[in-house]
Design a protein around this motif. Sequence first.
Motif, mmCIF file in Angstrom:
data_model
loop_
_atom_site.group_PDB
_atom_site.id
_atom_site.type_symbol
_atom_site.label_atom_id
_atom_site.label_comp_id
_atom_site.label_asym_id
_atom_site.label_seq_id
_atom_site.Cartn_x
_atom_site.Cartn_y
_atom_site.Cartn_z
ATOM 1 N N LEU A 1 0.858 -1.184 0.000
ATOM 2 C CA LEU A 1 0.000 0.000 0.000
ATOM 3 C C LEU A 1 0.893 1.232 0.000
ATOM 4 C CD1 LEU A 1 -2.739 1.547 0.459
ATOM 5 C CD2 LEU A 1 -2.249 1.339 2.906
ATOM 6 N N TYR A 2 0.735 2.077 -1.005
ATOM 7 C CA TYR A 2 1.479 3.333 -1.052
ATOM 8 C C TYR A 2 0.543 4.475 -0.681
ATOM 9 C CZ TYR A 2 5.296 1.007 -3.594
ATOM 10 O OH TYR A 2 6.330 0.196 -3.963
ATOM 11 N N LEU B 1 -7.936 -2.164 0.349
ATOM 12 C CA LEU B 1 -6.745 -2.967 0.658
ATOM 13 C C LEU B 1 -6.750 -4.337 -0.022
ATOM 14 C CD1 LEU B 1 -6.475 -2.126 4.469
ATOM 15 C CD2 LEU B 1 -5.039 -1.258 2.612
ATOM 16 N N LYS B 2 -7.828 -4.630 -0.744
ATOM 17 C CA LYS B 2 -7.970 -5.959 -1.353
ATOM 18 C C LYS B 2 -6.764 -6.309 -2.239
ATOM 19 C CE LYS B 2 -11.238 -8.600 -4.058
ATOM 20 N NZ LYS B 2 -12.098 -8.418 -5.212
ATOM 21 N N GLU B 3 -6.177 -7.453 -1.964
ATOM 22 C CA GLU B 3 -5.037 -7.984 -2.725
ATOM 23 C C GLU B 3 -3.791 -7.115 -2.660
ATOM 24 O OE1 GLU B 3 -6.484 -8.699 -6.665
ATOM 25 O OE2 GLU B 3 -7.996 -10.119 -5.967
ATOM 26 N N ALA B 4 -3.778 -6.126 -1.739
ATOM 27 C CA ALA B 4 -2.602 -5.258 -1.646
ATOM 28 C C ALA B 4 -1.390 -6.012 -1.099
ATOM 29 C CB ALA B 4 -2.906 -4.035 -0.785
ATOM 30 N N ASP B 5 -1.621 -7.250 -0.661
ATOM 31 C CA ASP B 5 -0.477 -8.069 -0.248
ATOM 32 C C ASP B 5 0.233 -8.684 -1.455
ATOM 33 O OD1 ASP B 5 -2.853 -9.422 -0.629
ATOM 34 O OD2 ASP B 5 -2.342 -11.071 0.743
ATOM 35 N N VAL B 6 -0.490 -8.779 -2.576
ATOM 36 C CA VAL B 6 0.139 -9.378 -3.762
ATOM 37 C C VAL B 6 0.275 -8.408 -4.939
ATOM 38 C CG1 VAL B 6 -0.464 -11.765 -3.215
ATOM 39 C CG2 VAL B 6 -2.106 -10.342 -4.462
ATOM 40 N N CYS B 7 -0.376 -7.242 -4.841
ATOM 41 C CA CYS B 7 -0.177 -6.239 -5.898
ATOM 42 C C CYS B 7 -0.016 -4.861 -5.257
ATOM 43 C CB CYS B 7 -1.335 -6.247 -6.898
ATOM 44 S SG CYS B 7 -2.872 -5.578 -6.225
ATOM 45 N N ASP B 8 0.275 -3.857 -6.071
ATOM 46 C CA ASP B 8 0.500 -2.514 -5.534
ATOM 47 C C ASP B 8 -0.755 -1.661 -5.661
ATOM 48 O OD1 ASP B 8 3.100 -3.042 -4.812
ATOM 49 O OD2 ASP B 8 3.931 -2.411 -6.743
ATOM 50 N N ILE C 1 -0.217 -6.320 5.383
ATOM 51 C CA ILE C 1 0.134 -5.643 4.128
ATOM 52 C C ILE C 1 1.195 -4.575 4.414
ATOM 53 C CG2 ILE C 1 -0.757 -4.100 2.312
ATOM 54 C CD1 ILE C 1 -3.539 -5.482 2.876
ATOM 55 N N PRO C 2 2.350 -4.651 3.744
ATOM 56 C CA PRO C 2 3.349 -3.610 3.971
ATOM 57 C C PRO C 2 2.885 -2.277 3.369
ATOM 58 C CG PRO C 2 4.078 -5.098 2.237
ATOM 59 C CD PRO C 2 2.770 -5.634 2.748
ATOM 60 N N TYR C 3 3.345 -1.178 3.931
ATOM 61 C CA TYR C 3 2.950 0.128 3.391
ATOM 62 C C TYR C 3 4.157 1.041 3.297
ATOM 63 C CZ TYR C 3 3.306 2.397 7.968
ATOM 64 O OH TYR C 3 3.770 2.917 9.144
ATOM 65 N N ARG C 4 4.026 2.037 2.436
ATOM 66 C CA ARG C 4 5.086 3.051 2.319
ATOM 67 C C ARG C 4 4.477 4.411 2.070
ATOM 68 N NH1 ARG C 4 10.064 3.318 -1.637
ATOM 69 N NH2 ARG C 4 10.645 5.273 -0.645
ATOM 70 N N VAL C 5 5.105 5.430 2.626
ATOM 71 C CA VAL C 5 4.604 6.795 2.504
ATOM 72 C C VAL C 5 5.503 7.588 1.563
ATOM 73 C CG1 VAL C 5 4.045 8.901 3.772
ATOM 74 C CG2 VAL C 5 3.737 6.670 4.875
ATOM 75 N N ILE C 6 4.908 8.235 0.558
ATOM 76 C CA ILE C 6 5.669 9.165 -0.291
ATOM 77 C C ILE C 6 5.220 10.563 0.119
ATOM 78 C CG2 ILE C 6 6.334 9.786 -2.646
ATOM 79 C CD1 ILE C 6 6.805 6.870 -2.326
ATOM 80 N N HIS C 7 6.088 11.260 0.828
ATOM 81 C CA HIS C 7 5.713 12.549 1.406
ATOM 82 C C HIS C 7 5.639 13.659 0.368
ATOM 83 C CE1 HIS C 7 5.746 11.324 5.592
ATOM 84 N NE2 HIS C 7 6.876 10.682 5.384
ATOM 85 N N ASN C 8 4.975 14.740 0.753
ATOM 86 C CA ASN C 8 4.919 15.940 -0.076
ATOM 87 C C ASN C 8 4.616 17.136 0.832
ATOM 88 O OD1 ASN C 8 4.673 17.703 -2.331
ATOM 89 N ND2 ASN C 8 3.922 15.991 -3.571
ATOM 90 N N ALA C 9 4.610 18.300 0.236
ATOM 91 C CA ALA C 9 4.244 19.502 1.002
ATOM 92 C C ALA C 9 2.798 19.394 1.455
ATOM 93 C CB ALA C 9 4.420 20.736 0.134
#
Lengths: 286, 286
Positions: free
Chosen positions: B2-3, B69-76, B103-111
């Motif tokens: 999850l991004y 979040l559906k299938e976010a463990d196997v796709c992005d 489900i792993p997650y990552r944050v792409i920050h912004n202003a």
Amino acid sequence: MLYLVGLGLGDAKDITVKGLEVVRQCRRVYLEAYTSVLTVGKEVLEEFYGKELILADRETVEQEADSILKEADVCDVAFLVVGDPFGATTHSDLVLRAVKLGIPYRVIHNASIMNAVGCCGLQLYNFGETVSIVFWTDAWKPESFFDKIKKNRQNGMHTLCLLDIKVKEQSLENLMKGRKIYEPPRYMSVNQAAEQLLTIIKNRRLQGEEPEITENTICVGLARVGAPDQKIASGTLHQMSTVELGGPLHSMIVTGSMHPLELEMLKLFSVDSCSNSENNAFKRTA
Amino acid sequence: MLYLVGLGLGDAKDITVKGLEVVRQCRRVYLEAYTSVLTVGKEVLEEFYGKELILADRETVEQEADSILKEADVCDVAFLVVGDPFGATTHSDLVLRAVKLGIPYRVIHNASIMNAVGCCGLQLYNFGETVSIVFWTDAWKPESFFDKIKKNRQNGMHTLCLLDIKVKEQSLENLMKGRKIYEPPRYMSVNQAAEQLLTIIKNRRLQGEEPEITENTICVGLARVGAPDQKIASGTLHQMSTVELGGPLHSMIVTGSMHPLELEMLKLFSVDSCSNSENNAFKRTA
């Protein structure tokens, strides 16, 4: 036009699409290099931007602002800043000078540590005044930041502590002899910041004060926020003095009152989470 | 994976290069559409990203988080947020749910508005608690935000006031009849926020209180921060009640103690700057 462009916090690709377009179109591109660092160096940025970067250290910006602004009324000049141009350090001086010279300016914003700390789950609107924790020397051990953290906590607010960066510093000897020899850069770690806070707490107790903040106060250590290898650790102030967070840059948060959702997020990053210790900081506060 | 991707504040090109790469590689891309807006619509974003966006309103995120979040463990899967994912509104709920599902997650920050307000020249580390000013109704006129602003000001701190957004709201009648008919979106203007503050000041005086904040307190109105047509106006609270700032989104700052450099920056945006009025707010405070 003078463009102040934020680079964000991680690597070359954290610039915005708009920022990248601006950098590529500018005649001269300066990289501000004394208040923060990315996880990549100047060369990596130059390759990604396809542009040569002129390093601007504190001296350059303060003493040669006019050379940075030279011809910016007839061509485009970019001034790149890690994080946001108006984040932890503002570049108001450069803006005011540009305006006085009749040079228009524009800001391309980006994430800065001031908002990206939200990733630990503490809500940004619950933060009070931000403090800076400076490296103590043998002769100079200021404690004023402690009183600001205390005040925030009394008001239920979290405190973001920005940790000292020493770049291009001269030793006292070299400074007095006028030798432009610089010490290696130093970045304060969460361990060092926590140690200084623990020392202040000890001092205050000796003075008969029972401090608002103790070794058991819940804190958050953050390292390389926004980078792929960022690390967040939550635990007591005492735990912050030994937690392993790796390379710079580090920041620390001293928490105030916590909402259950904030507490739940912090548990994700608990230094205790691997152990089933009865001494778990979050069990104690929950 | 999850991004959570911040879109920044202006238009499609305010996404970071990293964020854009992520969006283009994701199987499903959601656009959070209830806490903020860009100056461009969904279609412009879709064309720029080359991706179809699924609008996620408050109901979707709260009631259908599992479908996001559906299938976010196997796709992005990407969840796009105007500003930063952990800015004024945090998306901790979604993160916690993802973590529980493994489900792993990552944050792409912004202003976000939380740090981009620095562009007016007030220093971010001098801000106290952030407040939200809500639309008053005939029956509900809360004043609690006023006391928070007062407290910040007593501590010398500035206050960022986030102004109310009503998106996809139902009228009381439609709500009671269970009709899913929504009112047109409403965005509080700086004028409206200032009017509400002036009303509170009047009320407090009737109660015998001489408020810390008066019609002459220096404030800053900000509109469309980060967009090419952003507008910043500084002046008294009274002036904020009539200043013309154009379309949404608006924010307002009530200042605390000011550093000379902050004051100099605010003068750049003075609503008095065109007139040579002797009544100039900054002459009075300077």
